[in-house]
Enzyme design. Structure first.
Site, PDB file in Angstrom:
ATOM      1  N   GLY A  89       0.824  -1.220   0.000  1.00  0.00           N
ATOM      2  CA  GLY A  89       0.000   0.000   0.000  1.00  0.00           C
ATOM      3  C   GLY A  89       0.850   1.259   0.000  1.00  0.00           C
ATOM      4  O   GLY A  89       0.583   2.193  -0.782  1.00  0.00           O
TER       5      GLY A  89
ATOM      6  N   PHE B 290       2.740  -6.727  -8.499  1.00  0.00           N
ATOM      7  CA  PHE B 290       3.877  -7.597  -8.832  1.00  0.00           C
ATOM      8  C   PHE B 290       5.213  -7.040  -8.354  1.00  0.00           C
ATOM      9  O   PHE B 290       6.264  -7.584  -8.706  1.00  0.00           O
ATOM     10  CB  PHE B 290       3.932  -7.825 -10.346  1.00  0.00           C
ATOM     11  CG  PHE B 290       2.734  -8.575 -10.874  1.00  0.00           C
ATOM     12  CD1 PHE B 290       2.626  -9.942 -10.695  1.00  0.00           C
ATOM     13  CD2 PHE B 290       1.705  -7.917 -11.532  1.00  0.00           C
ATOM     14  CE1 PHE B 290       1.526 -10.652 -11.163  1.00  0.00           C
ATOM     15  CE2 PHE B 290       0.596  -8.609 -12.008  1.00  0.00           C
ATOM     16  CZ  PHE B 290       0.508  -9.984 -11.823  1.00  0.00           C
TER      17      PHE B 290
ATOM     18  N   ALA C  35      -0.156 -17.616  -9.913  1.00  0.00           N
ATOM     19  CA  ALA C  35       0.649 -18.358 -10.900  1.00  0.00           C
ATOM     20  C   ALA C  35       2.019 -17.707 -11.073  1.00  0.00           C
ATOM     21  O   ALA C  35       3.040 -18.408 -11.130  1.00  0.00           O
ATOM     22  CB  ALA C  35      -0.091 -18.400 -12.234  1.00  0.00           C
TER      23      ALA C  35
ATOM     24  N   CYS D 148       5.675 -13.769   0.657  1.00  0.00           N
ATOM     25  CA  CYS D 148       4.633 -14.209  -0.294  1.00  0.00           C
ATOM     26  C   CYS D 148       4.839 -15.539  -0.998  1.00  0.00           C
ATOM     27  O   CYS D 148       3.857 -16.255  -1.203  1.00  0.00           O
ATOM     28  CB  CYS D 148       4.411 -13.110  -1.319  1.00  0.00           C
ATOM     29  SG  CYS D 148       3.719 -11.646  -0.553  1.00  0.00           S
TER      30      CYS D 148
ATOM     31  N   ARG E 134      24.811 -17.421  -0.427  1.00  0.00           N
ATOM     32  CA  ARG E 134      24.281 -16.616  -1.530  1.00  0.00           C
ATOM     33  C   ARG E 134      25.198 -16.583  -2.749  1.00  0.00           C
ATOM     34  O   ARG E 134      24.892 -15.904  -3.729  1.00  0.00           O
ATOM     35  CB  ARG E 134      24.028 -15.180  -1.047  1.00  0.00           C
ATOM     36  CG  ARG E 134      22.898 -15.083  -0.031  1.00  0.00           C
ATOM     37  CD  ARG E 134      21.575 -15.467  -0.651  1.00  0.00           C
ATOM     38  NE  ARG E 134      20.481 -15.252   0.295  1.00  0.00           N
ATOM     39  CZ  ARG E 134      19.215 -15.128  -0.086  1.00  0.00           C
ATOM     40  NH1 ARG E 134      18.877 -15.240  -1.350  1.00  0.00           N
ATOM     41  NH2 ARG E 134      18.287 -14.955   0.817  1.00  0.00           N
TER      42      ARG E 134
END
Ligand code: NAD
Ligand code: UGA
Length: 479
Positions: A15, A161, A221, A275, A442
């Site tokens: 947001g 996105f 997806a 997410c 990493r």
């Protein structure tokens, strides 16, 4: 077009940045971001924003107080807005039906009820949060069941996105904007109005309009595909470690195929973030509910592989340190789930740290952006440990990497912060116990240079030459 005022419910990682960029690019629209949390809104109105995101300070400074406002007065903002974004959190359920997999829609529902309670006139309500397919139907049911005369709603799906750490750039230069709506004249009209907002800076050719359910499913997806690439390359990193192949060389060779492409093929300690896991679990749950067990199992494997990668890396650290880390001092460089963010949600560092703490290690943690209180909260959370006091005693948090590594047996690198690439590793080596170990989760360090200094180096997806014993013992004599 008649979008003069926008309200965004939820002043979080989505947001806040999304509406700041809308305000920047649409000076003709007044944007108000509202939240239940007084603390969060206070931070948005202060010099220290609640989230670290490169470039965001600058955007907020340009617009705040002009056409961008942060407020706890949710009702007024809803009443005045022509268009309302719902950008609240949609975490995985921790109880009841679908526990551990389904998305918890209680915050979305509460936002919808707030709108139903106070809205007057025509409102376009936009799902910005990531939700299960057909969630828009539930929002519509709540709004229509509480319908008052003179009020009408259109529900759109407009998933976000952006990635953390690059949010401002992602918003300014979006690959695409996706808008789903009802296939009715009113639905098309609402879609056009939201398109008009984005067209202030996004070329129309990049604005994709679909039906509502395609839009909702496309978001799940997209995250599933991205996470799947990481799990695919991580699965092969295990093969590399057993065979002598190098995962970076494999990723390059595979990624040069233009059909595959080079992005998201960086093998790592595992993906984190709020997410990927939550959205794939949600997808798995939806598939199970639709009686599609093979599809559910297919996507579940992406998560299983990620868990395997995190535990494989933690096990490698313990095994290399002579199968015991009890009372060993271990420096952890990086705690955020990726570079350029202070966010630690689902960070692989939490899993690695917890495993090492369970084995009795003492951790010295340094991260350039994560607040010390956040690190302690993450490691002492009831879901993570039953012994928070013991954990507190075993964890020290530092504000520079040299103090964090001093006197330690090993360095475990969990986040790919750029500053770690240019550390003075000779200085670090001189201050460490010998043999000194580096575990690069990493793949960002110069491993050959570290081996030349005398470090024992382990990384993901590659076997490394070890320094000669004479060199290690030579260093030992110096301490
Ligand atoms: P967040 O937890 O950072 O922010 C959500 C905010 O909503 C919180 O500040 C909370 O107080 C507020 N809130 C909850 N219920 C409310 C209510 N009824 N009224 C007012 N405020 C309320 O979450 P986030 O990371 O911004 O994610 C929001 C959504 O966007 C999620 O569905 C997520 O999956 C999706 N998403 C997140 C990202 C990301 O990078 N974080 C990217 C794309 C999509
Ligand atoms: C991700 C998606 O990239 C966004 O498009 C999406 O909007 C967002 O989730 C969301 O829905 O929340 P984010 O989680 O912020 O964004 O960050 P990513 O850059 O995708 O990285 C996620 C995790 O994967 C990080 O832990 C990162 O280090 C890891 N990763 C990424 C790898 O291990 N290898 C890679 O090649 C890329």
């Amino acid at each position: 077009m008649v979008i003069n005022k926008i309200c965004c419910i939820g002043a979080g990682y989505v947001g806040g940045p999304t509406c700041s960029v809308i305000a920047l690019k649409c000076p003709d629209i007044v944007v108000t971001v509202v939240d239940l949390s007084k603390e969060r809104i206070g931070q948005w109105n202060s010099d220290k924003l609640p989230i670290y995101e490169p470039g965001l300070d600058n955007v907020v400074k340009q617009c705040r107080g002009k056409n961008l406002f942060f407020s706890n007065d949710i009702n007024t903002a809803i009443k005045e807005a022509d268009l309302i974004f719902i950008s609240v959190n949609t975490p995985t359920k921790t109880f009841g039906n679908g526990k551990g997999r389904a998305a918890d829609l209680k915050y979305v529902e509460s936002a919808a009820r707030m709108i139903a309670d106070v809205a007057t006139g025509n409102k376009i309500v936009v799902e910005k949060s990531t939700v299960p397919v057909r969630a828009a139907e539930s929002i519509m049911n709540i709004l229509r069941a509480n319908h008052r005369p003179g009020v009408s709603y259109q529900i759109l799906s407009n998933p976000e996105f952006l990635a953390e750490g690059t949010a401002v750039d992602d918003l300014l230069n979006a690959d695409r904007v996706l808008i789903g709506g009802e296939d009715t004249p009113e639905g098309h009209d609402a879609i056009e109005k939201l398109c008009w907002v984005y067209e202030h800076w996004i070329n129309r050719s990049k604005i994709l309009t679909t039906n509502t359910w395609s839009s909702e499913l496309s978001k799940l997806a997209a995250n599933a595909f991205l996470a799947q690439r990481i799990s695919s390359i991580n699965s092969l990193s295990a093969v590399c470690e057993s065979t002598g192949a190098d995962i970076s060389e494999v990723a390059r060779a595979v990624g040069l195929d233009s059909r595959i492409g080079p992005k998201f093929l960086q093998a790592s300690v595992g993906f984190g973030g709020s997410c990927f896991q939550k959205d794939i679990l949600n997808l798995v749950y939806i598939c199970e509910c639709l009686n599609l067990p093979e599809v559910a199992a297919y996507w579940q494997q992406v998560i299983t592989m990620n868990e395997y990668q995190k535990s494989r890396f933690s096990a490698k650290v313990i095994e290399s340190l002579f199968n015991t880390v009890t009372d060993k001092q271990i420096a952890m460089l990086g705690f955020a789930f990726k570079k350029d963010t202070g966010d630690t949600r689902e960070s692989p560092a939490i899993t690695v740290a917890t495993t090492l703490l369970d084995e009795g290690a003492k951790l010295h943690i340094y991260d350039p952006k994560v607040e010390p209180s956040q690190i302690m909260d993450d490691l002492t959370h009831p879901v993570i440990t039953e012994e928070p006091e013991k954990v507190k005693k075993a964890v020290s948090i530092y504000d520079d990497p040299y103090s964090a590594t001093k006197g330690t047996h090993a360095i475990v690198l969990c986040t790919e912060w750029d500053e770690f690439k240019t550390l003075d590793f000779q200085r670090i080596y001189n201050g460490m116990m010998k043999p000194a170990y580096v575990f690069d989760g990493r793949k960002i360090l110069d491993h050959d240079a570290l081996v030349r200094i005398g470090f024992q180096v382990q990384t993901i997806g590659k076997r490394l030459a070890r320094p000669s014993l004479a060199r290690i013992w030579g260093s030992c004599n110096q301490i």
